[in-house]
Structures are given as structure tokens and as C-alpha cells.
Design a protein around this motif. Sequence first.
Motif, PDB file in Angstrom:
ATOM      1  N   LEU A  42     -81.073  35.167  -1.757  1.00 13.63           N
ATOM      2  CA  LEU A  42     -82.127  36.266  -2.397  1.00 13.63           C
ATOM      3  C   LEU A  42     -82.542  36.055  -3.634  1.00 13.63           C
ATOM      4  CD1 LEU A  42     -83.388  38.866  -2.667  1.00 13.63           C
ATOM      5  CD2 LEU A  42     -81.311  40.131  -3.192  1.00 13.63           C
ATOM      6  N   ASP A  43     -83.481  36.115  -3.772  1.00  9.11           N
ATOM      7  CA  ASP A  43     -83.988  36.245  -5.237  1.00  9.11           C
ATOM      8  C   ASP A  43     -84.532  37.238  -5.235  1.00  9.11           C
ATOM      9  OD1 ASP A  43     -86.188  35.821  -7.572  1.00  9.11           O
ATOM     10  OD2 ASP A  43     -87.375  34.681  -6.934  1.00  9.11           O
ATOM     11  N   GLU A  77     -88.383  27.257  13.424  1.00 12.13           N
ATOM     12  CA  GLU A  77     -86.241  26.604  13.855  1.00 12.13           C
ATOM     13  C   GLU A  77     -86.853  25.022  12.811  1.00 12.13           C
ATOM     14  OE1 GLU A  77     -86.761  26.064  17.896  1.00 12.13           O
ATOM     15  OE2 GLU A  77     -84.834  24.314  17.899  1.00 12.13           O
ATOM     16  N   VAL A  80     -83.639  19.096  11.975  1.00 10.96           N
ATOM     17  CA  VAL A  80     -82.850  18.564  11.121  1.00 10.96           C
ATOM     18  C   VAL A  80     -82.944  18.436   9.961  1.00 10.96           C
ATOM     19  CG1 VAL A  80     -83.707  15.834  10.071  1.00 10.96           C
ATOM     20  CG2 VAL A  80     -85.336  17.401  11.938  1.00 10.96           C
ATOM     21  N   VAL A  82     -79.927  17.754   6.115  1.00  9.53           N
ATOM     22  CA  VAL A  82     -79.245  16.418   5.667  1.00  9.53           C
ATOM     23  C   VAL A  82     -78.421  17.186   4.788  1.00  9.53           C
ATOM     24  CG1 VAL A  82     -80.406  14.870   5.660  1.00  9.53           C
ATOM     25  CG2 VAL A  82     -81.624  16.268   4.303  1.00  9.53           C
TER      26      VAL A  82
ATOM     27  N   ILE B   5     -83.659  28.097  -3.788  1.00 14.31           N
ATOM     28  CA  ILE B   5     -84.410  27.103  -2.741  1.00 14.31           C
ATOM     29  C   ILE B   5     -85.895  26.785  -3.282  1.00 14.31           C
ATOM     30  CG2 ILE B   5     -85.159  27.995  -0.785  1.00 14.31           C
ATOM     31  CD1 ILE B   5     -82.127  29.595   0.227  1.00 14.31           C
ATOM     32  N   VAL B   7     -89.738  25.374  -1.009  1.00 12.65           N
ATOM     33  CA  VAL B   7     -90.029  24.785  -0.112  1.00 12.65           C
ATOM     34  C   VAL B   7     -91.267  23.860  -0.399  1.00 12.65           C
ATOM     35  CG1 VAL B   7     -91.454  26.124   1.812  1.00 12.65           C
ATOM     36  CG2 VAL B   7     -89.809  27.565   0.322  1.00 12.65           C
ATOM     37  N   HIS B  39     -78.530  20.716  -0.044  1.00 12.60           N
ATOM     38  CA  HIS B  39     -79.041  20.461   1.470  1.00 12.60           C
ATOM     39  C   HIS B  39     -80.152  20.943   1.273  1.00 12.60           C
ATOM     40  CE1 HIS B  39     -75.971  21.639   5.538  1.00 12.60           C
ATOM     41  NE2 HIS B  39     -77.505  22.134   5.872  1.00 12.60           N
ATOM     42  N   ALA B  40     -80.686  20.116   3.059  1.00  8.43           N
ATOM     43  CA  ALA B  40     -81.964  19.963   2.767  1.00  8.43           C
ATOM     44  C   ALA B  40     -82.522  20.722   4.341  1.00  8.43           C
ATOM     45  CB  ALA B  40     -82.725  19.146   2.553  1.00  8.43           C
ATOM     46  N   TRP B  41     -83.638  21.265   4.665  1.00  6.45           N
ATOM     47  CA  TRP B  41     -83.443  21.653   6.543  1.00  6.45           C
ATOM     48  C   TRP B  41     -84.643  21.560   6.648  1.00  6.45           C
ATOM     49  CZ3 TRP B  41     -80.597  25.397   2.839  1.00  6.45           C
ATOM     50  CH2 TRP B  41     -79.111  25.104   3.544  1.00  6.45           C
ATOM     51  N   LEU B  42     -85.513  20.791   7.784  1.00  6.88           N
ATOM     52  CA  LEU B  42     -86.990  20.538   8.592  1.00  6.88           C
ATOM     53  C   LEU B  42     -87.223  21.225   9.708  1.00  6.88           C
ATOM     54  CD1 LEU B  42     -89.700  19.056   8.146  1.00  6.88           C
ATOM     55  CD2 LEU B  42     -87.910  17.354   9.095  1.00  6.88           C
ATOM     56  N   ASP B  43     -88.384  21.284   9.345  1.00 11.84           N
ATOM     57  CA  ASP B  43     -88.797  22.054  10.317  1.00 11.84           C
ATOM     58  C   ASP B  43     -90.344  21.083  11.205  1.00 11.84           C
ATOM     59  OD1 ASP B  43     -90.863  22.852  12.724  1.00 11.84           O
ATOM     60  OD2 ASP B  43     -91.359  24.829  11.802  1.00 11.84           O
ATOM     61  N   PRO B  44     -90.392  20.480  11.675  1.00 14.19           N
ATOM     62  CA  PRO B  44     -91.338  19.155  11.875  1.00 14.19           C
ATOM     63  C   PRO B  44     -92.658  19.706  12.397  1.00 14.19           C
ATOM     64  CG  PRO B  44     -89.454  17.908  13.321  1.00 14.19           C
ATOM     65  CD  PRO B  44     -89.055  19.412  13.124  1.00 14.19           C
ATOM     66  N   LYS B  48     -92.626  22.096   7.269  1.00 10.14           N
ATOM     67  CA  LYS B  48     -92.240  23.341   6.287  1.00 10.14           C
ATOM     68  C   LYS B  48     -90.812  22.032   5.857  1.00 10.14           C
ATOM     69  CE  LYS B  48     -94.145  26.784   5.469  1.00 10.14           C
ATOM     70  NZ  LYS B  48     -94.981  27.850   4.096  1.00 10.14           N
ATOM     71  N   PHE B  50     -87.032  23.415   3.377  1.00 11.34           N
ATOM     72  CA  PHE B  50     -86.139  23.939   2.878  1.00 11.34           C
ATOM     73  C   PHE B  50     -84.671  23.328   1.812  1.00 11.34           C
ATOM     74  CE2 PHE B  50     -88.203  26.815   4.350  1.00 11.34           C
ATOM     75  CZ  PHE B  50     -88.418  27.220   5.194  1.00 11.34           C
ATOM     76  N   LEU B  52     -81.925  22.712  -1.023  1.00  8.51           N
ATOM     77  CA  LEU B  52     -81.182  24.638  -1.342  1.00  8.51           C
ATOM     78  C   LEU B  52     -80.605  23.513  -2.724  1.00  8.51           C
ATOM     79  CD1 LEU B  52     -78.918  27.198  -1.470  1.00  8.51           C
ATOM     80  CD2 LEU B  52     -77.275  25.282  -0.345  1.00  8.51           C
ATOM     81  N   GLU B  74     -93.353  25.989  -5.469  1.00 11.97           N
ATOM     82  CA  GLU B  74     -92.743  26.928  -4.279  1.00 11.97           C
ATOM     83  C   GLU B  74     -91.202  26.189  -4.547  1.00 11.97           C
ATOM     84  OE1 GLU B  74     -93.958  28.075  -0.076  1.00 11.97           O
ATOM     85  OE2 GLU B  74     -92.590  29.825  -0.925  1.00 11.97           O
ATOM     86  N   TYR B  76     -87.711  29.024  -5.522  1.00 14.48           N
ATOM     87  CA  TYR B  76     -87.148  30.660  -6.388  1.00 14.48           C
ATOM     88  C   TYR B  76     -85.557  30.293  -6.643  1.00 14.48           C
ATOM     89  CZ  TYR B  76     -91.201  31.438  -2.204  1.00 14.48           C
ATOM     90  OH  TYR B  76     -92.331  31.509  -2.439  1.00 14.48           O
ATOM     91  N   GLU B  77     -85.629  31.021  -7.686  1.00 12.55           N
ATOM     92  CA  GLU B  77     -84.191  31.253  -8.163  1.00 12.55           C
ATOM     93  C   GLU B  77     -83.183  32.335  -6.875  1.00 12.55           C
ATOM     94  OE1 GLU B  77     -83.319  31.055 -12.352  1.00 12.55           O
ATOM     95  OE2 GLU B  77     -80.856  32.284 -11.567  1.00 12.55           O
ATOM     96  N   VAL B  78     -82.410  31.890  -6.520  1.00  8.87           N
ATOM     97  CA  VAL B  78     -81.374  32.705  -5.589  1.00  8.87           C
ATOM     98  C   VAL B  78     -79.928  33.313  -5.829  1.00  8.87           C
ATOM     99  CG1 VAL B  78     -82.965  32.110  -3.266  1.00  8.87           C
ATOM    100  CG2 VAL B  78     -80.685  30.657  -4.229  1.00  8.87           C
TER     101      VAL B  78
END
Lengths: 83, 83
Positions: A42-43, A77, A80, A82, B5, B7, B39-44, B48, B50, B52, B74, B76-78
Motif C-alpha cells: 500500500l502507498d 495476469e 513471467v 524474476v 513498486i 510500473v 522481484h519483478a512480474w510481467l504481463d506480456p 505492464k 511491476f 518491487l 510511475e 510508488y513508495e509502499v
Amino acid sequence: MAKFIDVHSGFVGATAEQLHEAHQRDLAIEESEAVHFEHAWLDPVSGKAFCLSSGPSKEAVLRVHEKAGHPTTEIYEVPVEVE
Amino acid sequence: MAKFIDVHSGFVGATAEQLHEAHQRDLAIEESEAVHFEHAWLDPVSGKAFCLSSGPSKEAVLRVHEKAGHPTTEIYEVPVEVE
């Protein structure tokens, strides 16, 4: 099980306790949709909250949030990742 | 150390390998800014991604991404998170 990140935009000024309560409401409902909310960040300045979950579909994740009283429509979704 | 986080919106069609390479470029630079990308997450589909991270400031995190060749604005401090 697929992984998702959903984004809420209405948590301006929210406290750690309020995030905890919202998360607990999700956890209490999630099983009915075979969803699991793994982590949330949360921010409180921008009001953005990011939820990491696993589940069968975007719709299932959004239904849990709706039933828990904090609906959102922004979800991705994320097949992927890392570290 | 604060948590963030950020984006990205330009990774449409990106592969797991491309995300891994981008993340490695961050990891190679991050120490110079006392940042760590956890950590990083990808929606191909939407493009987008994200990320961390922890670090001294938003600006430090964004400088690492810029030097690594995938700038974003983009972020955000979380300070609040739940599991």
C-alpha cells in the motif's frame, strides 16, 4: 495456477490496520473461488494498493475483492516473474 | 530502507528471457544507488511490468532503471504491506 497483480486506487490515507483488515476479508472469502492472496502493498499517499494473488482466472480474483467490499477492475495476469 | 513498486508499460510481447535480461541489467547497476530490485512480474499481453525494490528514494530507483535502458516515471513508495 495463474498469478495476478491487481491494483486499487482508493486507499488514500489508509492505515496498516485498514490494509490488514481488508486483506483478512479477502482471505476469509478466497477459498470459495480457489484464489489465494499472497501479498499486498500500500502507498497511502497516492492511495494505490497492489495485490499479488494466484487463482483460476482474473474474474475469480475480482469476485473475491468485490465480495470483500473493495472492488477493482484493474488486474493483470503475470505469467513471467524474476527474482 | 524504503520499499517501492514501479510500473513499466512498454513490455508488450516481452519474453521471460527479455525480462530476465532487463532485471540483470538492473542488478548490475543497483549497488551504485544503494537500491535492490527484489522481484519483478510481467504481463506480456498488456506490456505492464511491476518491480518491487528497496532503496533510499524513488529517484534512486528510477535512476537505476534509466541507466539500465528501461526508464519509467510511475513509482510508488509502499511503506505498508501484508502477507
